[in-house]
Design an enzyme around this catalytic site. Structure first.
Site, mmCIF file in Angstrom:
data_model
loop_
_atom_site.group_PDB
_atom_site.id
_atom_site.type_symbol
_atom_site.label_atom_id
_atom_site.label_comp_id
_atom_site.label_asym_id
_atom_site.label_seq_id
_atom_site.Cartn_x
_atom_site.Cartn_y
_atom_site.Cartn_z
ATOM 1 C CG ASP A 104 -2.219 -0.799 0.875
ATOM 2 O OD1 ASP A 104 -2.661 -0.752 -0.288
ATOM 3 O OD2 ASP A 104 -2.756 -1.460 1.774
ATOM 4 C CG ASP A 162 -8.609 -2.779 -1.930
ATOM 5 O OD1 ASP A 162 -9.203 -3.589 -2.655
ATOM 6 O OD2 ASP A 162 -8.826 -2.672 -0.723
HETATM 7 N N1 GLY Z 1 -7.463 -1.317 1.122
HETATM 8 C C1 GLY Z 1 -8.216 -1.803 2.203
HETATM 9 C C2 GLY Z 1 -9.629 -1.346 2.261
HETATM 10 O O1 GLY Z 1 -10.152 -0.694 1.392
HETATM 11 O O2 GLY Z 1 -10.248 -1.671 3.226
#
Ligand code: GLY
Length: 379
Positions: A104, A162
Site C-alpha cells: 500500500d 484496491d
Molecule cells: N485497502 C483496504 C480497504 O479498502 O479496506
C-alpha cells in the site's frame, strides 16, 4: 431577497457549496488539532473501538498516510500554518524503510509525501517518493503483469482492486524521476485488472488470485464484501477512482471508458442521499450499514471524472458528488467539534465479514472527503 428567518423556516435555499467547504475545513482544523493532542509520538489515528475509544496505529499501518494527507488538504484550503506544521511532522514520521513488505505504498507515501511536495515544492520530500515507487515496482510480476498485493506466496498471487489506487505513486514518480518502467508497470497492472477483475455489468470482484507460474486466474472472490459475487462498495469506489486517475496520468481512452462504465454502474446503486451501503448486494438493504469512506472516494472520483466526461455524464457525476458531499457534511455524518476524538466523519466500515471497524470513523473517509471538496471547489 429572502430573509434569514424565512430561510430557516422554509429551508428552501440550500447552503452554497463554498459555505459547506468553509464549514467542513474549519471543523477539520479544529478536529485535527484535537486529534494531534490525543496522539503520542509515532502514533497515527486509525479508528474508534466499540466503546468509542481512540484506536491508533504506528507508521507501518496501511492508513498512516491519510492523516498527514488530510492535514495537507486542510492547510491547502485554510492556509493555517499550525496545520502545516502538523502535516510536516506526521509526514516525516513515515519512513519507507519501515514499509519494505507492504503493497500500500501509494496510500502511505503518495497521500503524505506526494501532497507535501505538491504544496511546498520542498525537494527533501522527493527521496521518499522515489524510494517508495522503486519498492512498489519490486512487487511486479512480468508473468502475471500485475503488482502483488498480500505477501504469502503459498496463497497464490493475490491482487485486490484496491491496488489500482497505488498506481498514482508509480505514474507520478515515473514523471518526476524520468523512469518509464514505472509507467509501464502501472499500465500493465491497470490492463490486467481491467481484463480480469470486472464482471459484465462493470461491478468488480474484490480479489483475483493468479497462478504465479503462468499468470492464469485461479479464483475470484471477496475478502471484505458480502459474498464472492457481490459488489463491495469500497471496491467499486477504488475502481472508479483508479481508472479515472489512470486516464489523467496516461491519456488512454480505454481507461476513461472503463471509469465511465463503472461510474454509470455505481449511479444505479446509490440511495437517495448518495452515501453507499457498504455492499450493493447486502440483502438487508436498507437495514444495514452505510460506508462514508466509499462515499467519499466516489465523490472525489466523480468530481474528477466530470472534468473528462461530456453532457449527461458530467452533469450526473457532478450532481451525485454534490449530493454525497452535502450528506457527509450534515450532522448525521460530520463529527461535532470535540467529538470522535478528532476524526471528521462518522459511519464508515472497515470489514464487516471480519467484524472489524464497523460503523466508525476511518482516516481514509476523512482524507477523500476533504480531497473531494477541494476538487469540487476547483471545478
Ligand atoms: N485497502 C483496504 C480497504 O479498502 O479496506
Amino acid at each position: 431577497m429572502m430573509s434569514l428567518a424565512l430561510w430557516l423556516v422554509t429551508g428552501c435555499v440550500s447552503e452554497s457549496m463554498k459555505s459547506v467547504s468553509d464549514r467542513v475545513f474549519q471543523r477539520a482544523a479544529e478536529q485535527f488539532v484535537l486529534m494531534d493532542s490525543n496522539l503520542a509520538e509515532g502514533e497515527f489515528p486509525r479508528s474508534l473501538d466499540t466503546l468509542g475509544n481512540l484506536v491508533t496505529s504506528d507508521s507501518k499501518w496501511w492508513c498512516c498516510g491519510f492523516f498527514p494527507g488530510s492535514l495537507w488538504y486542510t492547510y491547502e484550503y485554510t492556509g493555517d500554518e499550525r496545520i502545516k506544521a502538523l502535516a510536516e511532522k506526521y509526514t516525516r514520521s513515515i519512513k519507507v524503510a519501515d514499509l519494505l513488505y507492504d503493497h500500500d505504498l501509494g496510500f502511505e507515501v503518495w497521500c503524505s509525501y506526494g501532497n507535501a511536495f505538491r504544496l511546498t515544492g520542498d525537494q527533501t520530500y522527493k527521496p521518499q517518493i522515489e524510494e517508495a515507487a522503486a519498492l512498489l515496482a519490486t512487487r511486479y510480476s512480468p508473468v502475471v503483469k500485475a503488482i502483488r498485493s498480500w505477501n504469502n506466496p503459498h496463497k497464490g498471487f493475490r491482487v485486490i482492486i484496491d491496488n489500482m489506487m497505488n498506481l498514482e505513486l508509480l505514474e507520478e514518480a515515473s514523471k518526476m524521476f524520468a523512469c518509464d518502467s514505472l509507467d509501464r508497470i502501472a499500465q500493465d497492472h491497470a490492463n490486467t485488472t481491467m481484463a480480469n477483475h470486472f464482471r459484465e455489468d462493470y461491478t468488480t470482484w474484490h480479489l483475483v488470485n493468479y497462478v504465479d507460474a503462468d499468470g492464469s486466474v485461479r479464483r475470484k472472490h471477496t475478502v471484505q464484501g458480502y459474498s464472492d459475487d457481490s459488489a463491495w462498495a469500497r471496491g467499486q469506489a477504488w475502481a472508479l477512482y483508479g481508472y479515472t486517475m489512470m486516464y489523467r496520468e496516461t491519456g488512454r481512452r480505454e481507461y476513461l471508458q472503463q471509469a465511465l462504465n463503472v461510474g454509470d454502474m455505481i449511479l444505479c446503486h446509490l440511495p437517495e442521499d448518495g452515501v453507499a451501503y457498504w455492499d450493493f448486494d447486502d440483502p438487508k438493504i436498507p437495514d444495514t450499514y452505510r460506508d462514508a469512506s466509499a462515499a467519499a472516494v466516489m465523490a472525489s472520483a466523480y468530481v474528477e471524472l466530470c472534468g473528462y466526461a461530456e453532457g449527461r455524464q458530467c452533469k450526473e457525476y457532478k450532481a451525485v458528488a454534490e449530493k454525497i458531499l452535502r450528506t457527509l457534511a450534515s450532522d448525521e455524518y460530520l463529527c461535532a467539534t470535540g467529538e470522535c476524538h478528532g476524526f471528521l466523519l462518522k459511519h464508515s466500515v472497515g470489514s464487516i465479514p471480519h467484524g472489524n471497524e464497523v460503523d466508525v470513523p476511518l482516516t481514509y473517509a476523512d482524507y477523500y472527503f476533504l480531497e473531494a471538496l477541494i476538487r469540487y471547489n476547483n471545478l
